[in-house]
Structure formats: C-alpha cells, structure tokens
Design a protein around this motif. Structure first.
Motif, PDB file in Angstrom:
ATOM      1  N   VAL A 280       0.849  -1.205   0.000  1.00 26.48           N
ATOM      2  CA  VAL A 280       0.000   0.000   0.000  1.00 26.48           C
ATOM      3  C   VAL A 280       0.877   1.246   0.000  1.00 26.48           C
ATOM      4  O   VAL A 280       2.077   1.162   0.296  1.00 26.48           O
ATOM      5  N   LYS A 281       0.276   2.380  -0.319  1.00 29.79           N
ATOM      6  CA  LYS A 281       0.991   3.652  -0.261  1.00 29.79           C
ATOM      7  C   LYS A 281       0.781   4.281   1.117  1.00 29.79           C
ATOM      8  O   LYS A 281      -0.158   3.900   1.833  1.00 29.79           O
ATOM      9  N   VAL A 282       1.614   5.270   1.454  1.00 27.89           N
ATOM     10  CA  VAL A 282       1.437   5.986   2.713  1.00 27.89           C
ATOM     11  C   VAL A 282       0.032   6.597   2.751  1.00 27.89           C
ATOM     12  O   VAL A 282      -0.422   7.172   1.768  1.00 27.89           O
ATOM     13  N   GLY A 283      -0.648   6.397   3.866  1.00 28.96           N
ATOM     14  CA  GLY A 283      -2.006   6.926   3.999  1.00 28.96           C
ATOM     15  C   GLY A 283      -3.063   5.850   3.777  1.00 28.96           C
ATOM     16  O   GLY A 283      -4.248   6.089   3.981  1.00 28.96           O
ATOM     17  N   GLU A 284      -2.601   4.661   3.370  1.00 27.39           N
ATOM     18  CA  GLU A 284      -3.574   3.601   3.059  1.00 27.39           C
ATOM     19  C   GLU A 284      -3.535   2.453   4.078  1.00 27.39           C
ATOM     20  O   GLU A 284      -2.560   2.298   4.819  1.00 27.39           O
TER      21      GLU A 284
END
Lengths: 424, 161
Positions: B104-108
């Motif tokens: 996942v990406k940062v924030g997810e």
C-alpha cells in the motif's frame, strides 16, 4: 580543537543503578535531597535553587527559583505540579532518557517541588509517543507509594502528595502550559489567553506549576551537591549544565550533558564524533523545529543563552539537528513548515492563516514558480505571526525562517532570479 | 454491535467515574478496544451521552489529536517519521521499503485491514533516524531485509489473534 568531554551532573546516576528499582536508587543516594528538605525546611532549599541560577529547561529559560516562589505565593485548597514530559520539539529526546534511566530522580524532583510550593497533587504529563515507557513510569510511581515517598504523610513529615501519569494523545502544542491543562481536562489542546497565568488558574482553573522534566532532575542534583558545584560549570549568565540531543548527520547522535559554553564545533566534531562519513557541515538547527538555523561558518558560536540570543535564536529544548551539504536549506525549511502547518492548533488567526500562506509559498518554491513578490509576502507573514500569535508556538515558529534569511541570503536570491526570468 | 459498543463504552466511562475531564483516556481506551482501531460516529454519540457532553466536543477532540482517529484503521499502525532529523537522514528509502512490503501507499490500509501506513511527526527517536513506530514500539537503523522481517513478525502476531 581541545579535547571535549561530557559531564555528569544531572546524569550522575545514569547507569549507576537499575533504573527501575527504588531500592537501588536509594542505595545510590536517592531521596537524600528530599530528606535534607524535610529536615531543614523549604526556605533553605529555595535559596539553594535561587543561588544555582537554574533556568527552566523547557525552552523559556525563566529562573526556576523565582518560578517556585511565585507559585508558593498562590494560595488555594488544591494546587498542582505538572511535570512536562510532552517532549514534542522535533530533534529532542533528552527527557526520554531522564524518564528511562532516572525516573526516580524526576519523581523526587516533583516531591521536592511540591513540598517547597505547598502543592498536594502532581501529574507527569508524558507524550503519547512515549507509550512504550509509560509502564516503567507507573511502576516507579507505584513503588514510591508502597514506600511512602508518595501518598499521605510522606515519611512522617505531615506532608501529602498524590502523583499520577497522564498520557497525551499526540499534539505538539500541548507542550504549552494552557494547552496541556486543556487536554488534561478532556478538551482539544488549545492555549488560553493570558492573564490569568497557568500558575494562577491552570488545570481545573486551579494554581498549576508546569515544569520541565530536566528542570526537576536538575533541582535534585543541585540540592545533592550544592549550588556552588552547579555553578562551577557554564558561564556567569548561563550557569550549570544542559542536556542536549544531537541528531542528524553526525557519527554519534545521542543525548549529552554539557557545561554551557562549549562551541557548536566542539559538540559536533568532539562529542558527536564529527560529520557522518566525513561530509561537509552545512547548518545546525538549535532548539527544535522552532529553533534558529546556524550556518557551519558560525559553528564557533558558544552554546549559551547569551550567545544564541545575540545570534537571533535560543537554547530552546536543547535539540541540535545537524545537516550536511546534501541537505538543501529550502527543502529542510519546507519540512519545518509542514510540521507547523500540521501542528498549529488553529485557534488564533496569525498562526493558522500564516501557516497556510507559508505553505502556499513553499509549494511554489518547490515547484520553481516562486517570485520576488512571494518572498516579500513571506517576510510580512513572518512578521505578523511572530508579533501577534497567541502562544509561544506561533511566536517562535518564525525563528527558523528569519535566521535562514539572515544567514543564507543567497538561498533566497533565487526569488529575484525567477522574477527576472518572468520579465524576459 | 451497538449493544456491544454500549457495554464497552459504559464499562470504560464507569472506570473514569463518568467524568468528562477524563475524555482523553476514555477515548484512548475505547479506541484501543474497538474493531477498526478508531472512534466511530456511533461510539462518539454513546460517549457524549454517557458523559453528558456534546457530540461536537467528542468529535473535536478525536480529530484534534493525532493518536485518535475518526476513520477505521488497521490493527497495526506503521508510522514513519517525516520530521526534521528523519528527513535529513533520508527516510524516503524507508517509505519505499514499507510500501513494497505492505503493498500500500502511505495513507492507506491493507485490504485485510491489518496494517495502516502513515507519516508521523517526531517520535523522539532521532538518535536512530530514520525511525519508524509500529504500534507502541520504535525501530531505527533498518535495512530492506530488516523491514521484511519486521513486517513478517507483525503479520505472524496478527495471525495468532
């Protein structure tokens, strides 16, 4: 460069006893200063603190002796002493070490402060980010209760003091006295308007003394060894020692106790083992995200309240973040600005809107579209924020930007370049 | 669900004498014991009623403090520090490693709701920068390999639950 060593005045007991055992603290001489107070009375102790010249280590540098006397004169049925362990200034981790390695001295400092100022209740306000040491602190409090260093009629002295831990919930501004009180009352941590001051109407609108973890630890060491021993270190205007947190591009980042008066060069290249991988120093930021930026060419500046004041900055939290030439100043300032943009509590207009404007400008800088006009606007915004913000956070936030403009004008000349290009 | 939440809320609030002064510890405890690691709108409403305060005050506090969340999160919160020291010490590599490992990406949050990857401001671990906090524990001096092992160990712990 002369050989520099750290000193161990406040950190004298680091590693000398099992930090989690009251018994071993006692064997190392712990609680003797409290016994001294209970036997000789508080006036003698207050005098010792006055003579030491100790200044608040949270950043405001207010004379501790005066602070305690003022709080003593506040009369109320309930008074609170709050240990400020909400160490939120980026780059700072010295209170973490005091809590981990010498929690009993912090507690002893609280008891001494409470007895001297006639406060019956205490709270150690620890930041949520330090949840992994909360149990350690609570166990130490529990041990002190079991052995009557806390609770009713401490050691038969007739004095009672109740102490507990309060966990923050992640907010930089809560390091400010009023914001801290608000959060302990179950509200968002937003500062109140002064006066009245925290010492008069703080937690639950009752007299509250908010005092830094390091200041409390220093009080105990000063009583143990006497003000004259403390004053053997430092300068006339900055007596004693200070815990500093050195981090960034150095070989040996860490917490060091230093006598005031070492130079930044001695700290970076002596204590901290020099620049990492032999890279070239660029700048340091002194005292946290709200601290001044000092270029490498001025690293012979002495670490004292007075020398920093002349350089347009302050000792602050004791943080020293070291950057080499791989870090671009404007990129770094953007990180600093992001931090304040996130942490501004939003209560007063100058800080809330000022940060929004700064963000727009720094986004333009990053995109390469900033103009000379943006630079002038930045200066105006900084001026308004610094002079009209409600609390210390908004007021001091401008320091890194102003010192960067002062010491690195060439970095900002680029704005004028953009302007020229736009005209062509 | 509603009944369970009512029960949990009452239990926690009772432990603090139904005193709104204790809103912060109450919220922290309820969040920790709630599915989704957050304070839902429903929970906020019940807390407000139990403590006899407005829902807007509960919402204000939940959204003000970074340790509290008004949206569901994974059981394991991975927080990568992006403050001054960690940015100087190049935390970008660390971000990529965690993004790769968690997918996942940062924030997810991961699709299985186990991990949430976010940025955090200074966690006071600048001496081991770039630093990461996973729930209450802090790690520094990481390598690509160590990140893989770390995530695997948290996955294993979650699987046991």
């Amino acid at each position: 460069m002369k050989q520099v060593h750290e000193v161990h005045f406040i950190t004298e007991l680091f590693g000398k006893y099992d930090g989690s055992s009251l018994q071993s603290y006692l064997e190392a001489g712990g609680f003797k200063p409290l016994q001294q107070l209970l036997a000789g009375g508080s006036e003698k102790i207050l005098k010792e603190i006055d003579e030491s010249g100790l200044q608040g280590r949270g950043g405001a540098a207010y004379p501790t002796g005066r602070k305690l006397r003022q709080f003593l004169s506040e009369k109320a049925p309930r008074k609170f002493v709050v240990c400020n362990a909400d160490e939120g200034e980026p780059g700072t981790f010295k209170d973490r070490e005091l809590l981990r390695r010498n929690i009993y001295q912090v507690i002893e400092g609280m008891i001494i402060t409470a007895v001297c100022t006639q406060a019956g209740e205490g709270i150690i306000y620890v930041r949520e980010e330090y949840t992994n040491i909360h149990d350690h602190i609570e166990q130490a409090i529990e041990s002190c209760y079991q052995h009557n260093y806390l609770g009713k009629n401490i050691l038969g002295s007739g004095f009672s003091f109740e102490l507990r831990l309060f966990s923050g919930a992640g907010s930089y501004v809560c390091g400010e006295g009023f914001a801290m009180c608000e959060s302990m009352e179950g509200k968002s941590g937003r500062p109140r308007t002064k006066p009245p001051y925290v010492k008069q109407a703080g937690f639950l609108n009752l007299p509250t003394l908010v005092i830094n973890t390091e200041t409390l630890s220093a009080i105990v060491s000063i009583i143990r060894h006497g003000a004259h021993e403390f004053r053997k270190y430092g300068t006339a205007e900055s007596p004693g020692t200070k815990l500093i947190s050195v981090s960034g591009k150095v070989e040996r980042p860490g917490v060091y106790e230093i006598p005031f008066g070492l130079t930044i060069n001695e700290i970076v290249n002596g204590l901290a083992g020099g620049m990492k991988n032999g890279k070239k120093g660029n700048f340091v930021q002194i005292g946290g995200a709200s601290g001044g930026i000092l270029p490498a060419r001025l690293w012979d500046t002495k670490y004292t309240y007075e020398d920093f004041s002349r350089a347009g900055m302050s000792v602050g939290s004791g943080a020293i973040v070291v950057a080499d030439t791989e870090t671009k100043l404007l990129d770094y300032l953007k990180v600093v600005q992001d931090f304040f943009n996130h942490e501004s509590c939003g209560k007063c207009t100058p800080c809330r809107e000022g940060n929004r404007q700064l963000r727009i400008i720094f986004d333009k800088i990053a995109a390469g579209t900033a103009t000379a006009e943006d630079f002038y606007r930045m200066e105006i915004v900084l001026d308004v924020m610094g002079s009209t913000s409600l609390c210390g956070s908004g007021k001091t936030e401008v320091v890194p930007f102003n010192t960067a403009i002062k010491y690195f004008p060439e970095e900002f000349a680029v704005f004028a370049e953009f302007e020229k290009r736009a005209v062509i | 669900m509603s009944k369970e939440l009512e029960l949990l809320t009452d239990q926690v609030c009772a432990g603090y004498g139904y005193d709104p002064v204790n809103l912060l510890p109450i919220l922290q405890e309820i969040q920790q014991r709630s599915e989704g690691n957050y304070i839902s709108e429903e929970a906020a409403r019940i807390i407000a009623r139990k403590l006899n305060i407005t829902e807007s005050r509960v919402y204000d506090v939940v959204t003000y403090f970074s340790a509290l969340s008004a949206v569901p999160r994974g059981d394991v919160i991975v927080q990568i520090c992006n403050s001054t020291t960690c940015s100087i010490c190049d935390n970008r590599e660390l971000v990529t490693w965690f993004e790769d490992e968690l997918g996942v990406k940062v924030g997810e949050t991961t699709p299985d709701n186990k991990f949430t990857l976010i940025y955090t401001h200074c966690i006071g671990a600048c001496d081991i920068a770039p630093a990461v906090r996973i729930n209450h524990d802090v790690y520094g001096g990481l390598t690509r390999e160590k990140v893989r092992e770390l995530v695997a160990s948290y996955r294993a712990k979650e699987a046991v639950k």
